[in-house]
Design a protein around this motif. Structure first.
Motif, PDB file in Angstrom:
ATOM      1  N   UNK A 127       0.833  -1.210  -0.047  1.00  0.00           N
ATOM      2  CA  UNK A 127       0.038  -0.021   0.052  1.00  0.00           C
ATOM      3  C   UNK A 127       0.882   1.042   0.109  1.00  0.00           C
ATOM      4  N   UNK A 128       1.815   1.206   0.660  1.00  0.00           N
ATOM      5  CA  UNK A 128       2.687   2.452   0.883  1.00  0.00           C
ATOM      6  C   UNK A 128       3.503   2.657  -0.409  1.00  0.00           C
ATOM      7  N   UNK A 129       3.993   1.608  -0.924  1.00  0.00           N
ATOM      8  CA  UNK A 129       4.832   1.706  -2.282  1.00  0.00           C
ATOM      9  C   UNK A 129       3.830   2.219  -3.392  1.00  0.00           C
ATOM     10  N   UNK A 130       2.568   1.710  -3.263  1.00  0.00           N
ATOM     11  CA  UNK A 130       1.488   2.327  -4.447  1.00  0.00           C
ATOM     12  C   UNK A 130       1.383   3.950  -4.143  1.00  0.00           C
ATOM     13  N   UNK A 131       1.250   4.250  -2.810  1.00  0.00           N
ATOM     14  CA  UNK A 131       1.294   5.818  -2.557  1.00  0.00           C
ATOM     15  C   UNK A 131       2.497   6.569  -3.302  1.00  0.00           C
ATOM     16  N   UNK A 132       3.568   6.036  -2.877  1.00  0.00           N
ATOM     17  CA  UNK A 132       4.825   6.555  -3.222  1.00  0.00           C
ATOM     18  C   UNK A 132       4.977   6.891  -4.764  1.00  0.00           C
ATOM     19  N   UNK A 133       4.786   5.552  -5.497  1.00  0.00           N
ATOM     20  CA  UNK A 133       4.799   5.487  -6.813  1.00  0.00           C
ATOM     21  C   UNK A 133       4.016   6.452  -7.469  1.00  0.00           C
ATOM     22  N   UNK A 134       2.411   6.564  -6.866  1.00  0.00           N
ATOM     23  CA  UNK A 134       1.625   7.260  -7.535  1.00  0.00           C
ATOM     24  C   UNK A 134       2.131   8.831  -7.631  1.00  0.00           C
ATOM     25  N   UNK A 135       2.696   9.058  -6.297  1.00  0.00           N
ATOM     26  CA  UNK A 135       3.291  10.528  -6.062  1.00  0.00           C
ATOM     27  C   UNK A 135       4.376  11.117  -6.972  1.00  0.00           C
ATOM     28  N   UNK A 138       4.577  13.609 -10.190  1.00  0.00           N
ATOM     29  CA  UNK A 138       5.274  14.805 -10.015  1.00  0.00           C
ATOM     30  C   UNK A 138       6.256  15.030 -11.335  1.00  0.00           C
ATOM     31  N   UNK A 139       6.548  13.784 -12.071  1.00  0.00           N
ATOM     32  CA  UNK A 139       7.303  13.695 -13.347  1.00  0.00           C
ATOM     33  C   UNK A 139       6.815  14.493 -14.174  1.00  0.00           C
ATOM     34  N   UNK A 140       7.536  15.165 -15.014  1.00  0.00           N
ATOM     35  CA  UNK A 140       7.094  15.799 -16.516  1.00  0.00           C
ATOM     36  C   UNK A 140       7.230  14.651 -17.472  1.00  0.00           C
ATOM     37  N   UNK A 141       5.943  14.617 -18.207  1.00  0.00           N
ATOM     38  CA  UNK A 141       6.101  13.471 -19.233  1.00  0.00           C
ATOM     39  C   UNK A 141       5.142  13.981 -20.218  1.00  0.00           C
ATOM     40  N   UNK A 142       5.559  13.775 -21.577  1.00  0.00           N
ATOM     41  CA  UNK A 142       4.587  13.889 -22.745  1.00  0.00           C
ATOM     42  C   UNK A 142       3.528  12.848 -22.895  1.00  0.00           C
TER      43      UNK A 142
END
Length: 103
Positions: free
Chosen positions: A27-35, A39-43
């Motif tokens: 659960x914690x890893x999903x939250x961190x991965x989503x954040x 936050x990353x710039x992507x096309x």
């Protein structure tokens, strides 16, 4: 008249703690991965948060089923346990509805 509940042997302490720790880590890893991914710039278009939550729950179900297989001693007993759970859910819909409400 109340039905007699089957007596289940207690789950080993290490198995309870490892299940809890793995599900918390997931659960914690999903939250961190989503954040991080938000936050990353992507096309291109972004994904929906609901899609990430859905797949997180699917992964949690798969992990829980693996834990059930380990606890029951194999795939066949785990499927029997799931069938018993499904039958129980059909006989007690109000209890299922109460469990489905988030806290």
């Amino acid at each position: 008249q109340p039905r007699a509940q089957p007596v289940m042997p207690p789950t080993p302490r290490w198995q309870r703690w490892s299940s809890l720790l793995l599900l918390v880590a997931q659960t914690v890893s999903v939250v961190f991965a989503m954040r991080l991914s938000k936050s990353q710039q992507a096309a291109g278009p972004r994904y929906l948060n609901t899609t990430a939550v859905f797949f997180s729950e699917v992964l949690k179900f798969v992990c829980s089923f693996c834990f059930l297989c380990a606890e029951e001693g194999g795939l066949r007993p785990a499927v029997v346990a799931l069938e018993a759970m499904r039958a129980e859910m059909h006989t007690r819909p109000m209890d299922v509805a109460q469990v489905c409400v988030p806290s």
